[in-house]
Design a protein around this motif. Structure first.
Motif, PDB file in Angstrom:
ATOM      1  N   ASN A 182       8.071   6.785  -3.456  1.00 60.28           N
ATOM      2  CA  ASN A 182       8.376   5.536  -2.745  1.00 60.28           C
ATOM      3  C   ASN A 182       9.833   5.119  -2.892  1.00 60.28           C
ATOM      4  OD1 ASN A 182       5.737   5.397  -1.860  1.00 60.28           O
ATOM      5  ND2 ASN A 182       5.066   4.061  -3.522  1.00 60.28           N
ATOM      6  N   ARG A 185      12.266   7.216  -3.216  1.00 59.49           N
ATOM      7  CA  ARG A 185      12.974   8.128  -2.318  1.00 59.49           C
ATOM      8  C   ARG A 185      12.985   7.581  -0.883  1.00 59.49           C
ATOM      9  NH1 ARG A 185      14.540  13.235  -2.278  1.00 59.49           N
ATOM     10  NH2 ARG A 185      14.833  14.213  -0.259  1.00 59.49           N
ATOM     11  N   GLU A 186      11.809   7.177  -0.428  1.00 58.15           N
ATOM     12  CA  GLU A 186      11.667   6.631   0.919  1.00 58.15           C
ATOM     13  C   GLU A 186      12.521   5.376   1.099  1.00 58.15           C
ATOM     14  OE1 GLU A 186      10.242   7.758   3.534  1.00 58.15           O
ATOM     15  OE2 GLU A 186      10.256   5.959   4.801  1.00 58.15           O
ATOM     16  N   ASN A 220      15.340   5.923   3.733  1.00 62.53           N
ATOM     17  CA  ASN A 220      14.939   5.378   5.033  1.00 62.53           C
ATOM     18  C   ASN A 220      14.796   3.870   5.049  1.00 62.53           C
ATOM     19  OD1 ASN A 220      14.761   8.024   6.170  1.00 62.53           O
ATOM     20  ND2 ASN A 220      12.830   8.286   5.080  1.00 62.53           N
TER      21      ASN A 220
END
Ligand SMILES: [Zn+2]
Length: 164
Positions: free
Chosen positions: A31, A33-34, A38
């Motif tokens: 999460n 990373r996301e 992004n």
């Protein structure tokens, strides 16, 4: 307001399969990373990571299972965050327990503490996430608040040792 995201101790030993695993650690890594790649890091201009980095931390090994020993795989960042574009990494705990990221020193060799590094860049607000909510994330957030940073803990990007 210049903001930094502090990603605390998302390391293999604190995730499932590690020596001091926190339930939900792998999910936190994915999460985070996301969120960074992004999600724009929640508007944070800087993203830094802290790393528990033990050589011989005395009684800390005994109070807890041996973890994050320098040179072992367990001390590495979780693979989901290992290649994130962190602006800096702060290592802590070589010879004593260190729960707060603010005890860490810039791994790039500048000699700067986390506080000094943030102040040099005009950061006045920090978001804190990672592992574990009730230990190193809490200690880092408390220090941030004490030092005068506007502080927020991203609980959805953290996991606790004690689920209560
Ligand atoms: Zn430790």
């Amino acid at each position: 307001m210049t903001k930094a995201l502090i990603v605390v101790d998302v390391q293999r030993d604190f995730c499932e399969g590690g020596s001091l695993a926190v339930a939900g650690g792998n999910a936190v890594a994915a999460n985070v990373r996301e969120y960074v790649l992004n999600g724009g890091s929640g508007g944070a201009l800087y993203v830094v990571a802290t790393r528990d980095y033990h050589v011989d931390p005395g009684a800390h090994f005994g109070e807890w299972p041996v973890h994050c020993r320098v040179g072992t795989e367990g001390a590495e960042f979780h693979p989901a965050v290992a290649d994130l574009p962190f602006d800096a990494e702060f290592r802590k705990g070589e010879h004593a327990a260190a729960y707060s990221g603010f005890e860490g020193v810039d791994a790039a060799g500048s000699g700067l503490s986390l506080e000094a590094w943030l102040r040099e860049r005009g950061v006045i607000e920090v978001d804190v996430c990672g592992l574990a909510t009730d230990f190193c994330v809490a200690a880092t957030a408390k220090d941030a608040e004490r030092l005068g940073f506007t502080t927020r803990v991203l609980v959805e990007l953290s996991a606790a040792v004690n689920q209560g």
